[in-house]
Design a protein around this motif. Structure first.
Motif, short mmCIF file in Angstrom:
data_model
loop_
_atom_site.label_atom_id
_atom_site.label_comp_id
_atom_site.label_asym_id
_atom_site.label_seq_id
_atom_site.Cartn_x
_atom_site.Cartn_y
_atom_site.Cartn_z
N PHE A 167 9.84 -51.97 33.30
CA PHE A 167 10.50 -51.31 33.93
C PHE A 167 11.74 -50.86 34.41
CE2 PHE A 167 11.80 -52.30 39.01
CZ PHE A 167 11.06 -51.42 39.49
N GLU A 168 12.76 -51.71 34.26
CA GLU A 168 14.37 -50.98 34.64
C GLU A 168 14.35 -49.92 34.28
OE1 GLU A 168 13.07 -54.96 34.84
OE2 GLU A 168 13.61 -53.72 33.08
N ILE A 169 14.06 -48.76 32.98
CA ILE A 169 14.06 -47.75 32.48
C ILE A 169 13.58 -46.79 32.90
CG2 ILE A 169 14.69 -46.44 30.82
CD1 ILE A 169 14.62 -48.93 28.81
N ALA A 170 12.88 -47.04 33.24
CA ALA A 170 11.69 -45.91 34.18
C ALA A 170 12.26 -46.11 35.58
CB ALA A 170 10.40 -46.32 34.59
N GLU A 171 12.39 -47.12 36.32
CA GLU A 171 13.38 -47.23 37.15
C GLU A 171 14.09 -46.82 38.25
OE1 GLU A 171 15.08 -48.37 41.31
OE2 GLU A 171 15.87 -48.86 39.79
N LYS A 172 15.32 -46.33 36.78
CA LYS A 172 16.88 -45.85 37.57
C LYS A 172 16.32 -44.17 37.44
CE LYS A 172 21.40 -46.37 35.30
NZ LYS A 172 21.94 -47.12 34.33
N SER A 186 7.26 -40.70 32.51
CA SER A 186 6.53 -40.38 32.96
C SER A 186 6.14 -40.84 34.21
CB SER A 186 6.13 -39.06 32.17
OG SER A 186 5.50 -38.03 32.69
N ILE A 187 4.66 -41.06 33.46
CA ILE A 187 2.80 -42.29 34.25
C ILE A 187 4.15 -42.77 35.07
CG2 ILE A 187 1.34 -43.60 34.29
CD1 ILE A 187 1.28 -43.15 30.91
N TYR A 188 4.84 -43.72 35.27
CA TYR A 188 5.55 -44.02 36.38
C TYR A 188 5.66 -42.97 37.67
CZ TYR A 188 9.04 -47.27 39.60
OH TYR A 188 9.46 -47.06 40.61
N ASP A 189 6.59 -42.50 37.47
CA ASP A 189 7.50 -41.22 37.66
C ASP A 189 5.65 -40.92 38.78
OD1 ASP A 189 9.62 -39.73 38.71
OD2 ASP A 189 8.61 -38.22 38.64
#
Length: 192
Positions: A4-9, A111-114
């Motif tokens: 998560f930390e990577i995607a959230e950043k 990408s899915i998260y974003d």
């Protein structure tokens, strides 16, 4: 497994600070959290306090800042958990619920998260379901996770991002056209 930390950043760069654009269907937003859709987010009490402080300062001619600049500065300076509330909000409502930690490829999960943050968590999953020909209920179930993890990550990322771009272009009509450039910019971190 994706983190998560990577995607959230990455996504956090796009979500910025305070905005209140009349054309935005979400209305007033802070860090991308739209008040019209997330009225119960506990961070609104801090944002409302910053707004109240701003109007008092403005009334007394103690600031030349815009409301957005005041709120963004206040959120950075004040010893209040706004940032923690933002991170918890995104993790709970877009990462954990969509089980993105079970995706093997970090860039796909990013990408899915974003896209979920930008367009809705269900829509983000429906795009995957469409790619794989699965039932379109918008739920990240074991079938979707298995299909994602068995696929060629690079090819799936390209197909997923193509669907995102197509959706953005189709949504950019009327007063929503002003958002197309920022929507397309969201795709840049996920392209090779």
């Amino acid at each position: 497994m994706a983190k998560f930390e990577i995607a959230e950043k990455i996504t956090g760069i796009n979500e910025g600070g305070y905005a209140d654009n009349l054309a935005d269907r979400g209305g007033e937003t802070y860090a991308g959290i739209a008040r019209n859709f997330w009225k119960e987010w506990p961070g609104w009490k801090y944002i409302d306090k910053y707004k109240s402080d701003y109007y008092k300062a403005k009334e007394q001619n103690r600031t030349k800042l815009s409301l957005a600049a005041w709120i963004n500065a206040s959120a950075k300076v004040k010893d209040e958990p706004v940032r923690e509330l933002v991170v918890k909000f995104y993790k709970d409502n877009f990462w954990t619920i969509n089980r993105l930690d079970q995706i093997n490829d970090q860039q796909l999960a990013n990408s899915i998260y974003d896209f979920g943050v930008n367009s809705g968590k269900g829509r983000a999953i429906k795009f995957l379901e469409e790619i794989f020909g699965l039932k379109k209920d918008g739920l990240m179930d074991t079938a979707v996770i298995a299909a994602v993890n068995k696929s060629n990550p690079k090819q799936l990322l390209q197909a997923y991002n193509a669907k995102r771009e197509s959706a953005y272009r189709s949504w950019a009509v009327g007063n929503q056209a002003q958002f197309l450039k920022s929507w397309l910019n969201r795709l840049k971190p996920y392209k090779d």
